[in-house]
Design an enzyme around this catalytic site. Structure first.
Site, PDB file in Angstrom:
ATOM      1  N   GLU A  93       0.825  -1.198   0.000  1.00 45.53           N
ATOM      2  CA  GLU A  93       0.000   0.000   0.000  1.00 45.53           C
ATOM      3  C   GLU A  93       0.861   1.250   0.000  1.00 45.53           C
ATOM      4  O   GLU A  93       2.022   1.244   0.424  1.00 45.53           O
ATOM      5  CB  GLU A  93      -0.959   0.012   1.182  1.00 45.53           C
ATOM      6  CG  GLU A  93      -0.284  -0.052   2.535  1.00 45.53           C
ATOM      7  CD  GLU A  93      -1.298  -0.198   3.668  1.00 45.53           C
ATOM      8  OE1 GLU A  93      -1.340   0.693   4.521  1.00 45.53           O
ATOM      9  OE2 GLU A  93      -2.035  -1.209   3.684  1.00 45.53           O
ATOM     10  N   CYS A 106       3.711   8.511   0.610  1.00 44.30           N
ATOM     11  CA  CYS A 106       4.329   7.595   1.556  1.00 44.30           C
ATOM     12  C   CYS A 106       4.316   6.209   0.921  1.00 44.30           C
ATOM     13  O   CYS A 106       3.231   5.691   0.599  1.00 44.30           O
ATOM     14  CB  CYS A 106       3.573   7.590   2.882  1.00 44.30           C
ATOM     15  SG  CYS A 106       4.258   6.465   4.120  1.00 44.30           S
ATOM     16  N   CYS A 113       6.888  -6.992   7.242  1.00 45.02           N
ATOM     17  CA  CYS A 113       8.014  -6.425   7.986  1.00 45.02           C
ATOM     18  C   CYS A 113       8.506  -7.442   9.018  1.00 45.02           C
ATOM     19  O   CYS A 113       7.709  -8.181   9.603  1.00 45.02           O
ATOM     20  CB  CYS A 113       7.593  -5.131   8.671  1.00 45.02           C
ATOM     21  SG  CYS A 113       8.941  -4.252   9.493  1.00 45.02           S
ATOM     22  N   CYS A 117       7.471  -4.405  15.707  1.00 44.63           N
ATOM     23  CA  CYS A 117       7.063  -3.322  16.606  1.00 44.63           C
ATOM     24  C   CYS A 117       5.624  -3.563  17.077  1.00 44.63           C
ATOM     25  O   CYS A 117       4.735  -3.817  16.256  1.00 44.63           O
ATOM     26  CB  CYS A 117       7.186  -1.974  15.910  1.00 44.63           C
ATOM     27  SG  CYS A 117       8.891  -1.594  15.386  1.00 44.63           S
ATOM     28  N   CYS A 120       2.474  -1.508  15.584  1.00 38.42           N
ATOM     29  CA  CYS A 120       2.407  -1.297  14.140  1.00 38.42           C
ATOM     30  C   CYS A 120       1.511  -2.325  13.462  1.00 38.42           C
ATOM     31  O   CYS A 120       1.635  -3.533  13.704  1.00 38.42           O
ATOM     32  CB  CYS A 120       3.808  -1.355  13.542  1.00 38.42           C
ATOM     33  SG  CYS A 120       3.866  -1.085  11.756  1.00 38.42           S
ATOM     34  N   GLY A 160       7.104  -2.048   5.919  1.00 33.63           N
ATOM     35  CA  GLY A 160       8.484  -2.508   5.830  1.00 33.63           C
ATOM     36  C   GLY A 160       9.483  -1.604   6.522  1.00 33.63           C
ATOM     37  O   GLY A 160       9.190  -0.454   6.858  1.00 33.63           O
ATOM     38  N   GLU A 161      10.670  -2.124   6.755  1.00 30.72           N
ATOM     39  CA  GLU A 161      11.807  -1.385   7.305  1.00 30.72           C
ATOM     40  C   GLU A 161      12.765  -1.095   6.149  1.00 30.72           C
ATOM     41  O   GLU A 161      13.432  -2.001   5.650  1.00 30.72           O
ATOM     42  CB  GLU A 161      12.506  -2.213   8.393  1.00 30.72           C
ATOM     43  CG  GLU A 161      13.916  -1.779   8.745  1.00 30.72           C
ATOM     44  CD  GLU A 161      14.043  -0.320   9.155  1.00 30.72           C
ATOM     45  OE1 GLU A 161      14.889   0.382   8.562  1.00 30.72           O
ATOM     46  OE2 GLU A 161      13.318   0.112  10.071  1.00 30.72           O
ATOM     47  N   SER A 192      12.638   6.438   6.675  1.00 31.48           N
ATOM     48  CA  SER A 192      12.310   6.147   8.065  1.00 31.48           C
ATOM     49  C   SER A 192      12.871   4.788   8.473  1.00 31.48           C
ATOM     50  O   SER A 192      12.740   3.809   7.737  1.00 31.48           O
ATOM     51  CB  SER A 192      10.793   6.153   8.260  1.00 31.48           C
ATOM     52  OG  SER A 192      10.458   5.796   9.576  1.00 31.48           O
ATOM     53  N   SER A 215      12.460   6.069  14.135  1.00 31.09           N
ATOM     54  CA  SER A 215      11.304   5.682  14.950  1.00 31.09           C
ATOM     55  C   SER A 215      11.811   5.359  16.345  1.00 31.09           C
ATOM     56  O   SER A 215      12.204   4.235  16.642  1.00 31.09           O
ATOM     57  CB  SER A 215      10.605   4.467  14.324  1.00 31.09           C
ATOM     58  OG  SER A 215      10.075   4.793  13.065  1.00 31.09           O
ATOM     59  N   HIS A 217      10.291   6.508  19.730  1.00 29.26           N
ATOM     60  CA  HIS A 217       9.096   6.111  20.474  1.00 29.26           C
ATOM     61  C   HIS A 217       9.291   5.834  21.962  1.00 29.26           C
ATOM     62  O   HIS A 217       8.362   5.352  22.625  1.00 29.26           O
ATOM     63  CB  HIS A 217       8.433   4.890  19.821  1.00 29.26           C
ATOM     64  CG  HIS A 217       8.132   5.059  18.367  1.00 29.26           C
ATOM     65  ND1 HIS A 217       7.529   6.195  17.864  1.00 29.26           N
ATOM     66  CD2 HIS A 217       8.368   4.252  17.293  1.00 29.26           C
ATOM     67  CE1 HIS A 217       7.391   6.073  16.548  1.00 29.26           C
ATOM     68  NE2 HIS A 217       7.897   4.924  16.183  1.00 29.26           N
ATOM     69  N   CYS A 334       0.220   3.446   8.151  1.00 31.90           N
ATOM     70  CA  CYS A 334       0.998   2.348   7.580  1.00 31.90           C
ATOM     71  C   CYS A 334       0.430   0.978   7.935  1.00 31.90           C
ATOM     72  O   CYS A 334       0.350   0.616   9.104  1.00 31.90           O
ATOM     73  CB  CYS A 334       2.438   2.417   8.072  1.00 31.90           C
ATOM     74  SG  CYS A 334       3.248   3.980   7.718  1.00 31.90           S
TER      75      CYS A 334
END
Length: 349
Positions: A93, A106, A113, A117, A120, A160-161, A192, A215, A217, A334
């Site tokens: 997406e 984005c 992923c 996390c 997420c 994804g990372e 990111s 990220s 957090h 996301c």
């Protein structure tokens, strides 16, 4: 695709090498590159190439093609969420956001992923594979062709990372930045990461002046390890050290993303601890009212708590913003839409 090469993933230099092997002149590489970066999907549509060359290209290569399987447009702010079906049937997406300064996209860098996390939506769907540089670029081209609008900013912050797909992401950055392609300046691109320290240091050496978003957090390792397993490999101190090296190499300000989670990381003490860690750095903090994701148990902080947190950081000289919430009526965050439709059984692979 049956051993063929995706033209959209190829640099001009790679195209030149292929054409030389085929017995054609190198200058044709620039023509092919310009066609693919305009979003053309049919090799026969490359009208300034000979029929013979087009036939040879079709034998060796193809152009990546997405299917837009769903598109949702927010009635609130016009944000558009795209669900794309890839050539192998996988789903990713992308999000198109409209701001006063223009359009931002984005995009995703992986199918699923690995990072795990806890807050997420991408995590629950699991990891399938990396996206190619052409598949990342095609998210931009497909959206531009669909909307007839030029995208002026790109954020690699979708599913994804990005730095776990390092080679393809860096190649994408060079492709989209090329003057004969989309020609998007590196300073209009953000990458990111949850903090893969070795890759942050590699990216610093690339000398591509993109904005790096971390990220974070959490203000300390104890809290961060509860929500981000990657912190067991790379502590906050190691991440901040790598960020300082990145800013020195690129002279680009770091963005620290900070999801505000009620009762976990949003206290005054948390704000003071965070300020103590990053004050004096070339950085700013982006506070994110967390999105509601099923099964996580996390709730967003109140507006009052977010305001107090912001005030404390600013008091210590840390520039701070609160992310504007876009597309809340279409699950624009996301992984939310992809996951929700998978949970409902609407996506069949």
């Amino acid at each position: 695709m049956d051993g063929k090469i995706d033209l959209l993933s190829m640099t001009i230099e790679e195209l030149e090498n292929m054409l030389t092997q085929m017995g054609h002149q190198k200058f044709r590489a620039k023509q092919i590159f310009q066609w693919t970066n305009k979003g053309i999907k049919d090799i026969d549509g490359m009208s300034n190439l000979s029929k013979d060359l087009r036939e040879q290209l079709k034998e060796r290569a193809y152009i990546n093609r997405f299917e837009i399987i769903k598109k949702f447009v927010s009635n609130i702010d016009g944000t558009a969420k795209y669900l794309f079906r890839l050539g192998d049937g996988n789903i990713i997406e992308s999000v198109l956001m409209k701001y006063s300064h223009g359009y931002s996209a984005c995009i995703s860098s992986q199918v699923g992923c690995k990072m795990g996390c806890k807050f997420c939506a991408s995590t629950g769907a699991g990891f399938v594979r990396n996206l190619t540089s052409g598949e990342m670029l095609d998210q931009i081209l497909t959206i531009q062709n669909d909307t007839k609008e030029r995208i002026g900013n790109v954020v690699i912050m979708g599913i994804g990372e990005p730095l776990d797909n390092y080679e393809n992401v860096v190649k994408f950055l060079r492709l989209i930045n090329h003057k004969d392609g989309v020609n998007l300046g590196a300073r209009h691109i953000s990458v990111s990461t949850c903090g893969l320290v070795p890759e942050v240091l590699r990216l610093a050496e690339e000398k591509i002046p993109v904005t790096l978003s971390i990220s974070l957090h959490a203000p300390n390792d104890t809290i961060r390890e509860k929500i981000m397993p990657v912190n067991k490999r790379y502590s906050i101190d190691k991440i901040i050290e790598a960020c300082k090296i990145y800013t020195e190499a690129t002279n680009r300000r770091i963005t620290f993303e900070y999801a505000m989670i009620n009762g976990l990381n949003d206290s005054k003490e948390n704000a003071l601890e965070l300020a103590g860690r990053i004050r004096g750095m070339l950085c700013h903090v982006n506070l994110i009212p967390i999105n509601t994701v099923s099964d996580t148990g996390f709730k967003r902080s109140s507006k009052d708590k977010i305001a107090i947190f912001k005030e404390i950081l600013e008091r210590y000289g840390v520039e701070t913003t609160v992310r504007r919430e876009l597309g809340s009526d279409i699950n624009a965050a996301c992984g939310q839409l992809r996951r929700s439709l998978m949970d409902e059984g609407q996506l069949v692979f």
